[in-house]
Design a protein around this motif. Structure first.
Motif, PDB file in Angstrom:
ATOM      1  N   SER A  65       0.800  -1.242   0.000  1.00  8.69           N
ATOM      2  CA  SER A  65       0.000   0.000   0.000  1.00  8.69           C
ATOM      3  C   SER A  65       0.827   1.283   0.000  1.00  8.69           C
ATOM      4  CB  SER A  65      -0.962   0.004   1.194  1.00  8.69           C
ATOM      5  OG  SER A  65      -1.888  -1.045   1.087  1.00  8.69           O
ATOM      6  N   PRO A  66       1.894   1.409   0.832  1.00  2.50           N
ATOM      7  CA  PRO A  66       2.599   2.703   0.889  1.00  2.50           C
ATOM      8  C   PRO A  66       3.711   2.868  -0.138  1.00  2.50           C
ATOM      9  CG  PRO A  66       3.447   1.269   2.597  1.00  2.50           C
ATOM     10  CD  PRO A  66       2.364   0.498   1.890  1.00  2.50           C
ATOM     11  N   LYS A 219      -0.769  11.932  16.574  1.00  3.88           N
ATOM     12  CA  LYS A 219      -1.557  13.155  16.404  1.00  3.88           C
ATOM     13  C   LYS A 219      -2.392  13.128  15.127  1.00  3.88           C
ATOM     14  CE  LYS A 219       2.074  15.813  18.792  1.00  3.88           C
ATOM     15  NZ  LYS A 219       3.055  14.716  18.880  1.00  3.88           N
ATOM     16  N   ARG A 220      -1.881  12.454  14.123  1.00  2.00           N
ATOM     17  CA  ARG A 220      -2.562  12.365  12.826  1.00  2.00           C
ATOM     18  C   ARG A 220      -2.375  10.959  12.288  1.00  2.00           C
ATOM     19  NH1 ARG A 220      -6.075  12.837   8.917  1.00  2.00           N
ATOM     20  NH2 ARG A 220      -5.403  13.627   6.914  1.00  2.00           N
ATOM     21  N   ILE A 221      -3.443  10.344  11.770  1.00  2.00           N
ATOM     22  CA  ILE A 221      -3.388   8.993  11.213  1.00  2.00           C
ATOM     23  C   ILE A 221      -3.994   9.003   9.814  1.00  2.00           C
ATOM     24  CG2 ILE A 221      -4.194   6.605  11.422  1.00  2.00           C
ATOM     25  CD1 ILE A 221      -4.298   6.989  14.450  1.00  2.00           C
ATOM     26  N   VAL A 222      -3.280   8.429   8.865  1.00  2.00           N
ATOM     27  CA  VAL A 222      -3.808   8.221   7.519  1.00  2.00           C
ATOM     28  C   VAL A 222      -3.678   6.732   7.194  1.00  2.00           C
ATOM     29  CG1 VAL A 222      -3.457   8.650   5.057  1.00  2.00           C
ATOM     30  CG2 VAL A 222      -3.321  10.542   6.676  1.00  2.00           C
ATOM     31  N   LEU A 223      -4.801   6.115   6.856  1.00  2.00           N
ATOM     32  CA  LEU A 223      -4.804   4.699   6.487  1.00  2.00           C
ATOM     33  C   LEU A 223      -5.050   4.576   4.993  1.00  2.00           C
ATOM     34  CD1 LEU A 223      -6.355   1.721   8.354  1.00  2.00           C
ATOM     35  CD2 LEU A 223      -6.886   2.041   5.920  1.00  2.00           C
ATOM     36  N   LEU A 224      -4.208   3.789   4.313  1.00  2.00           N
ATOM     37  CA  LEU A 224      -4.309   3.581   2.878  1.00  2.00           C
ATOM     38  C   LEU A 224      -5.046   2.273   2.594  1.00  2.00           C
ATOM     39  CD1 LEU A 224      -0.578   4.358   1.960  1.00  2.00           C
ATOM     40  CD2 LEU A 224      -2.476   5.994   2.134  1.00  2.00           C
ATOM     41  N   GLY A 225      -5.969   2.301   1.653  1.00  2.00           N
ATOM     42  CA  GLY A 225      -6.676   1.090   1.260  1.00  2.00           C
ATOM     43  C   GLY A 225      -6.841   1.030  -0.244  1.00  2.00           C
ATOM     44  N   TRP A 226      -6.222   0.006  -0.855  1.00  2.00           N
ATOM     45  CA  TRP A 226      -6.287  -0.126  -2.311  1.00  2.00           C
ATOM     46  C   TRP A 226      -6.876  -1.486  -2.690  1.00  2.00           C
ATOM     47  CZ3 TRP A 226      -5.240   4.533  -1.874  1.00  2.00           C
ATOM     48  CH2 TRP A 226      -4.006   5.092  -1.517  1.00  2.00           C
ATOM     49  N   GLY A 227      -7.713  -1.515  -3.694  1.00  2.00           N
ATOM     50  CA  GLY A 227      -8.124  -2.763  -4.318  1.00  2.00           C
ATOM     51  C   GLY A 227      -9.425  -3.348  -3.807  1.00  2.00           C
ATOM     52  N   GLN A 228     -10.051  -4.125  -4.683  1.00  2.00           N
ATOM     53  CA  GLN A 228     -11.337  -4.750  -4.383  1.00  2.00           C
ATOM     54  C   GLN A 228     -11.251  -5.688  -3.185  1.00  2.00           C
ATOM     55  OE1 GLN A 228     -14.238  -4.081  -6.190  1.00  2.00           O
ATOM     56  NE2 GLN A 228     -15.256  -5.219  -4.551  1.00  2.00           N
ATOM     57  N   VAL A 260      -7.727   6.873   3.186  1.00  2.00           N
ATOM     58  CA  VAL A 260      -7.532   7.290   1.805  1.00  2.00           C
ATOM     59  C   VAL A 260      -7.655   6.042   0.940  1.00  2.00           C
ATOM     60  CG1 VAL A 260      -5.948   8.345   0.162  1.00  2.00           C
ATOM     61  CG2 VAL A 260      -6.069   9.215   2.496  1.00  2.00           C
ATOM     62  N   LEU A 261      -8.654   6.013   0.066  1.00  2.00           N
ATOM     63  CA  LEU A 261      -9.037   4.812  -0.658  1.00  2.00           C
ATOM     64  C   LEU A 261      -9.022   5.035  -2.164  1.00  2.00           C
ATOM     65  CD1 LEU A 261     -12.229   4.090   1.485  1.00  2.00           C
ATOM     66  CD2 LEU A 261      -9.893   3.298   1.972  1.00  2.00           C
ATOM     67  N   ASP A 262      -8.860   3.944  -2.915  1.00  2.00           N
ATOM     68  CA  ASP A 262      -9.131   4.029  -4.343  1.00  2.00           C
ATOM     69  C   ASP A 262     -10.573   3.581  -4.581  1.00  2.00           C
ATOM     70  OD1 ASP A 262      -9.051   1.261  -4.156  1.00  2.00           O
ATOM     71  OD2 ASP A 262      -7.302   1.001  -5.440  1.00  2.00           O
ATOM     72  N   THR A 263     -11.033   3.684  -5.804  1.00  4.61           N
ATOM     73  CA  THR A 263     -12.436   3.396  -6.115  1.00  4.61           C
ATOM     74  C   THR A 263     -12.834   1.986  -5.711  1.00  4.61           C
ATOM     75  OG1 THR A 263     -12.327   4.915  -7.987  1.00  4.61           O
ATOM     76  CG2 THR A 263     -14.147   3.350  -7.972  1.00  4.61           C
ATOM     77  N   GLU A 264     -11.956   1.013  -5.988  1.00  4.86           N
ATOM     78  CA  GLU A 264     -12.290  -0.378  -5.691  1.00  4.86           C
ATOM     79  C   GLU A 264     -12.400  -0.617  -4.187  1.00  4.86           C
ATOM     80  OE1 GLU A 264      -9.845   0.487  -7.825  1.00  4.86           O
ATOM     81  OE2 GLU A 264     -10.893  -0.016  -9.698  1.00  4.86           O
ATOM     82  N   ALA A 265     -11.468  -0.060  -3.409  1.00  2.58           N
ATOM     83  CA  ALA A 265     -11.486  -0.277  -1.959  1.00  2.58           C
ATOM     84  C   ALA A 265     -12.711   0.360  -1.312  1.00  2.58           C
ATOM     85  CB  ALA A 265     -10.212   0.272  -1.328  1.00  2.58           C
ATOM     86  N   GLY A 266     -13.209   1.437  -1.910  1.00  5.51           N
ATOM     87  CA  GLY A 266     -14.373   2.113  -1.348  1.00  5.51           C
ATOM     88  C   GLY A 266     -15.698   1.662  -1.934  1.00  5.51           C
TER      89      GLY A 266
END
Length: 640
Positions: A65-66, A219-228, A260-266
């Protein structure tokens, strides 16, 4: 109240605070675009801290993901002068036990993708030690926590998410207040890691990980999610209740978290999957198709059985107002779905093609079937392949990669030993046997072993295409360079790859192209092969012959197109199902214990048959004809 993000995200679909969603999220068209935005936020934070003469403390993740985030940060360092001298990093986790020299270690990963390419001070890099003694492990974990606190705490934590809902390696059952510790990995986590380790038996059973409390203190968290394949757990995390069985749900109570997602993950989020349940909307044709199929599933009715009450009771009254009545809607949808079914995937000659998915002319079409690996063609569209050949089209199959990495050492050794029996004087073959007999699956293959494994896959491909009646002259092995590394990790797509694709397309000048549209893994071979095709089409789109070329996308052994997406459905008889199975059987090196099994323990032929049978059953449940099986395709129009 959620803290607003300082960076200006510009997602494809804006976030809406609905009764369903409990975590702020943004969805982008693709993971590349999203990764650049995340990298920009990190870079801005580094600069802001530097201007204040302060350290910037980053919590970093590993996995696929990163990767693009790190690539963009490296680019900013080299091209824009972004300095990391004020940055202190703490990695989330590491396998245990694990040597730092091991190419599967997260230590190796971080230096390969980031630290070797920036000016971060070595003493500011902290990665859990996968070789710490078991006696010293408890104190080591306490010390890791203390180092984070002494640095001032995490300013920014980057996360991925596993299919179990783990963040870091905090598997189901992890406590809300857990700190850095040793943990036993969930079976699903080990299955997902198995391809990188060339088999689940090579995946460590334990890991050191930051705890839930450690992560939540950032203090700040960003989670990445990619793919179906992440869509289901993303929905559960964002919309479900907080539960230790889905550790990522603990982030619902963090005041400055963004997914933070791509179209498939969301895609499974309620506002995307069933937006009519969230708010009023404009009913496009695509939304109508999706909603009516969904309504049939919810009510367990066929299309023509739906009533006005069914629409009104399930949030679709606005569609009735627009269209007039359930009767009119049902007829339109039934006819549309009926028109996707064809036994003539290359078009039916001398027939009215107004309501058919493919053109009738030219009657005999030039066709290229692009197959990322040497068996995707028969696994994913073996029945359609058979139809195209039987109906007289000029069919070409192009295997984009050699598939050599998927042949086990044991399988290669078997072929080498047979070869040596036939030619006992072969020094090369004897060297291959010696190497294979004294190495493990984890080692990178020599060029000779790669060649042998590639020849095994090539011979199996010929066996399958001959079985389906295709001439050898119509079988092409592209061996795209990006794949030929001898390791799991592949090179980036290059101009050389695209040039090979363009050359074949120019030679054949096809009326039809079939390609794998299975995007479950945004960094997988299928995705790279599809990108190679799209880039080739972009280069060739001005050629006159390309005006007559239609591109059809099939999916692989893991997923099928949703019914509302399907634009061509090719039915198969029981005999054709059996013929497809036998074509898949020709790929013997991939049978009875395939190396990249994924989470599904069934063999590929079993997966394919069930998927094709399931598609046919769904069509039948909607009120259409009853077929033994169906293969499904979506037309790709964005290049023309």
């Amino acid at each position: 109240m959620k803290i607003k993000m300082e960076i200006n995200y510009k997602p494809a679909g804006q976030f809406e605070e609905t009764r369903f969603e409990k975590i702020h999220n943004v969805i982008f068209k693709n993971s590349n675009e999203a990764s650049i935005v995340v990298a920009t936020e990190i870079a801005n934070l580094i600069k802001e801290k530097s201007q204040k003469n302060e350290q910037c403390v980053l919590g970093l993740a590993t996995g696929s993901s990163p990767i693009k985030v790190y690539e963009e940060l490296v680019r900013m360092h080299h091209k824009e002068g972004l300095s990391f001298k004020n940055v202190v990093t703490f990695n989330l986790d590491e396998y245990y036990p694990m040597d730092i020299e091991n190419i599967q270690s997260y230590y190796y990963f971080m230096y390969e993708h980031l630290f070797d390419h920036i000016d971060i001070l070595p003493e500011n890099v902290h990665i859990p030690d996968g070789k710490i003694s078991s006696n010293g492990l408890y104190q080591y974990c306490i010390d890791y926590e203390m180092k984070i606190k002494e640095a001032g705490g995490l300013d920014f934590q980057l996360l991925g998410i596993g299919r179990t809902g783990h963040i870091g390696f905090n598997e189901p059952g992890s406590h809300y207040n857990s700190g850095t510790r040793m943990i036993t990995l969930d079976h699903i986590t080990r299955v997902d890691a198995a391809p990188s380790f060339l088999g689940i038996e090579n995946v460590p059973r334990k890991a050191i990980t930051m705890g839930i409390a450690t992560v939540r203190a950032a203090k700040r968290i960003v989670l990445l999610g990619w793919g179906q394949h992440k869509a289901s757990i993303i929905k559960e995390t964002i919309e479900g209740n907080i539960s230790s069985q889905v550790p990522a749900t603990y982030l619902q109570e963090h005041q400055n978290t963004t997914f933070v997602l791509d179209t498939e993950a969301g895609s499974e989020l309620t506002r995307n999957k069933t937006p009519w349940l969230v708010s009023s909307l404009i009913w496009t044709d695509a939304l109508k198709n999706k909603a009516i199929i969904w309504l049939c599933e919810v009510t367990q009715k066929s299309i023509l059985s739906l009533t006005d009450k069914d629409y009104n009771d399930n949030g679709m009254s606005g569609l009735l107002v627009q269209e007039g009545s359930a009767y009119d809607l049902n007829i339109k949808m039934f006819n549309k779905l009926q028109h996707t079914i064809t036994g003539w995937p290359g078009g039916k000659p001398n027939a009215d093609d107004t309501n058919r998915p493919e053109r009738g002319n030219p009657a005999k079409k030039r066709v290229i079937i692009f197959s990322p690996h040497p068996d995707d063609d028969v696994i994913s569209m073996g029945g359609t392949f058979d139809r195209l050949v039987e109906q007289g089209h000029d069919v070409h199959v192009a295997y984009q990669t050699s598939g050599n990495i998927a042949v086990s050492n044991q399988e290669a050794l078997k072929f080498a030993e047979v070869s040596l029996k036939l030619n006992s004087d072969s020094i090369v073959t004897q060297n291959i046997i010696d190497t294979l007999s004294n190495t493990n699956e984890y080692a990178s293959d020599t060029i000779e072993i790669r060649q042998l494994k590639g020849l095994i896959r090539r011979s199996e491909s010929f066996a399958a295409t001959r079985y389906l009646g295709l001439n050898d002259s119509n079988v092409h092995f592209l061996d795209l360079p990006f794949y030929e590394t001898g390791k799991i990790k592949k090179d980036k797509l290059s101009e050389a790859d695209i040039a090979i694709m363009c050359k074949l397309i120019e030679e054949i000048q096809p009326h039809q192209i079939y390609a794998a549209g299975d995007l479950a893994d945004p960094h997988g071979t299928h995705k790279v092969c599809l990108d190679a095709l799209f880039k080739a089409l972009e280069e060739l789109k001005t050629k006159s012959y390309m005006k007559d070329c239609w591109v059809w996308l099939y999916r692989g052994a893991w997923h099928e197109w949703d019914i509302h997406e399907i634009e061509m459905a090719v039915p198969m008889s029981p005999d054709q199902v059996l013929k497809k199975r036998h074509a898949i059987f020709c790929h013997q090196s991939q049978k009875d214990g395939v190396m990249f099994q994924g989470e599904d323990s069934r063999e590929f032929w079993m997966r394919a048959e069930e998927r094709n049978r399931d598609t046919a059953q769904k069509y039948n449940a909607l009120g259409l004809a009853d077929y033994a099986a169906m293969e499904a395709f979506v037309k790709y129009d964005n290049w023309s």
